[in-house]
Design a protein around this motif. Structure first.
Motif, PDB file in Angstrom:
ATOM      1  N   GLY A   1       0.808  -1.206   0.000  1.00 38.55           N
ATOM      2  CA  GLY A   1       0.000   0.000   0.000  1.00 38.55           C
ATOM      3  C   GLY A   1       0.840   1.254   0.000  1.00 38.55           C
ATOM      4  O   GLY A   1       1.949   1.297   0.559  1.00 38.55           O
ATOM      5  N   GLY A   2       0.328   2.312  -0.639  1.00 37.18           N
ATOM      6  CA  GLY A   2       1.029   3.586  -0.633  1.00 37.18           C
ATOM      7  C   GLY A   2       1.045   4.204   0.754  1.00 37.18           C
ATOM      8  O   GLY A   2       0.114   4.041   1.542  1.00 37.18           O
ATOM      9  N   ALA A   3       2.123   4.929   1.086  1.00 39.27           N
ATOM     10  CA  ALA A   3       2.241   5.558   2.403  1.00 39.27           C
ATOM     11  C   ALA A   3       1.356   6.799   2.478  1.00 39.27           C
ATOM     12  O   ALA A   3       1.260   7.579   1.535  1.00 39.27           O
ATOM     13  CB  ALA A   3       3.690   5.940   2.680  1.00 39.27           C
ATOM     14  N   SER A   4       0.690   6.969   3.607  1.00 37.08           N
ATOM     15  CA  SER A   4      -0.121   8.165   3.823  1.00 37.08           C
ATOM     16  C   SER A   4       0.762   9.366   4.116  1.00 37.08           C
ATOM     17  O   SER A   4       1.929   9.235   4.499  1.00 37.08           O
ATOM     18  CB  SER A   4      -1.101   7.927   4.972  1.00 37.08           C
ATOM     19  OG  SER A   4      -2.061   6.945   4.620  1.00 37.08           O
ATOM     20  N   ALA A   5       0.191  10.550   3.938  1.00 40.18           N
ATOM     21  CA  ALA A   5       0.950  11.794   4.090  1.00 40.18           C
ATOM     22  C   ALA A   5       0.514  12.537   5.352  1.00 40.18           C
ATOM     23  O   ALA A   5      -0.421  12.129   6.033  1.00 40.18           O
ATOM     24  CB  ALA A   5       0.734  12.675   2.866  1.00 40.18           C
ATOM     25  N   PHE A   6       1.200  13.639   5.644  1.00 45.22           N
ATOM     26  CA  PHE A   6       0.798  14.468   6.781  1.00 45.22           C
ATOM     27  C   PHE A   6       1.028  15.930   6.447  1.00 45.22           C
ATOM     28  O   PHE A   6       1.359  16.286   5.309  1.00 45.22           O
ATOM     29  CB  PHE A   6       1.498  14.039   8.065  1.00 45.22           C
ATOM     30  CG  PHE A   6       2.998  13.962   7.996  1.00 45.22           C
ATOM     31  CD1 PHE A   6       3.794  15.043   8.326  1.00 45.22           C
ATOM     32  CD2 PHE A   6       3.625  12.768   7.632  1.00 45.22           C
ATOM     33  CE1 PHE A   6       5.173  14.963   8.286  1.00 45.22           C
ATOM     34  CE2 PHE A   6       5.010  12.685   7.585  1.00 45.22           C
ATOM     35  CZ  PHE A   6       5.784  13.777   7.913  1.00 45.22           C
TER      36      PHE A   6
END
Length: 408
Positions: A112-117
């Motif tokens: 899965g793609g990494a989430s951002a912040f």
């Protein structure tokens, strides 16, 4: 020792349901399965869900399999005044493939793609040009999300990474590659757009729409980073950066799905692979969960059964008959032996639907429903059940039983 194969089917009929059962001896195999409309017997289904390489060898006696190959989900975008976009779902490709015992299946499960912040200027205690999510690894990697405010004057949500693709190869040749979902865009004053998950099929070898990342938007001079594209047969591209006081930019393009039509008898594609991660709703400086991991499910088919019905005539229309009282319907039960050995003692049973009457002397047989026109002397109406004593059905052979009913 006698072992039998049994199947039961509930198929919709106007306001009614009815069942089909099939009993046959397949070597030492005994299986019971419930299904609807058209169905098969999955034997020793194998599921692979760990990110990275996988391998499986086709066992003896198996000549036909069903596979589900799912790409990974995209990450969720970071938030500012508005929330980040959700990651897109990966593609799911379902196919029936002819195989041979001993062939080696292999591939790579997408990550899965990494989430951002949230990123922002150092004036507000944030480090600029960070917060973006990395693309997921896989058969082809997802694109990296774009970092917002590079440099900027306030806060902005960065873009998330796209999911990696998942593939299936047979003896080293890639047959199926399901794209990962696009990463969600970062939010600014406007909502971050969701990553792409549209995977309609228009050609014989590719999905028509790549799984792009969410576009970065700007509202009131407050922008967010674009999401990374999902990986496909090729890697997804990275999202574009957008700063405060700049124009909106597109998310990274995704790599499309891919499949090799050789030896595939049917295929379907849908945006129901691994789910994308939810975009952030508040400013945070830590990444959330990645998008869902891809998967591969392999089911070995022993017997395939399909039941169809057609209105052949009614009491009103000669050219366009409808299912009205007094109309005649033709039913056909199609059976294929996909097991690597003969089926013996084959018996087909079908319960007549309620509110119908059997048409006498209408039992016919063939190898397909289209050619089931020869009289079947070993089919009978026993009570309210149609019963056909077929006997042996060699490996890869087919049998079709047709009969007619009148709607009461």
């Amino acid at each position: 020792m006698t072992n039998f194969l049994c199947l039961f089917n509930n198929e919709a009929h106007p306001q009614q349901t009815h069942g089909v059962s099939i009993r046959a001896q397949l070597g030492l195999l005994f299986i019971l399965i419930m299904a609807i409309a058209s169905f098969s017997i999955p034997v020793n289904a194998q599921t692979f869900t760990n990110q990275g390489a996988w391998t499986y060898t086709i066992p003896a006696g198996v000549t036909r399999i069903q596979v589900q190959v799912s790409g990974a989900g995209g990450g969720g975008g970071g938030a500012d005044n508005a929330r980040g976009g959700n990651g897109g779902n990966g593609a799911r490709i379902t196919a029936i493939i002819s195989v041979s015992p001993g062939q080696v299946l292999s591939g790579t499960i997408g990550q899965g793609g990494a989430s951002a912040f949230t990123s922002g200027s150092t004036t507000f205690g944030y480090v600029p040009c960070t917060g973006n999510g990395a693309g997921g690894a896989g058969a082809a990697a997802g694109g990296t999300g774009a970092a917002a405010n590079c440099p900027g004057v306030g806060f902005s949500g960065s873009g998330a990474g796209g999911g990696g693709s998942t593939n299936l190869a047979i003896d080293g040749v890639v047959f199926i590659q399901a794209g990962g979902g696009g990463g969600g865009a970062g939010g600014g004053s406007a909502l971050g757009l969701n990553g792409g998950s549209n995977v309609t099929m228009t050609t014989t070898s590719n999905c028509s729409t790549s799984l792009s990342g969410g576009n970065a938007t700007v509202l009131n001079n407050d922008g967010g980073g674009g999401g990374g594209g999902g990986g496909g047969f090729t890697a997804g591209s990275g999202g574009s950066s957008v700063n405060d006081f700049t124009s909106a930019v597109a998310g990274g393009g995704g790599g499309s799905c891919h499949f090799n039509s050789a030896s595939i008898s049917s295929i379907s594609i849908a945006a129901t692979g691994a789910t994308g991660a939810t975009g952030k709703t508040t400013r945070v400086t830590t990444a959330g969960a990645r998008g869902g991991t891809g998967s591969v499910v392999i089911s070995l088919w022993a017997v395939e059964v399909v039941k169809t019905s057609t209105v052949t005539s009614d009491t009103i229309s000669g050219s366009n008959p409808k299912a009205l009282p007094g109309a005649t319907m033709r039913y056909c039960i199609f059976v294929r032996n996909n097991w690597g050995g003969d089926a013996t003692n084959l018996i087909v049973t079908d319960a007549l639907p309620a509110q119908t009457s059997f048409v006498g002397n209408s039992f016919n047989k063939g190898t397909t429903c289209a050619d089931a026109t020869n009289s079947e002397p070993f089919a009978f109406l026993i009570g309210s059940d149609v019963v056909a004593f077929v006997g042996a059905l060699p490996t890869s052979a087919t049998y079709a039983l047709a009969f007619q009913v009148t709607l009461n």
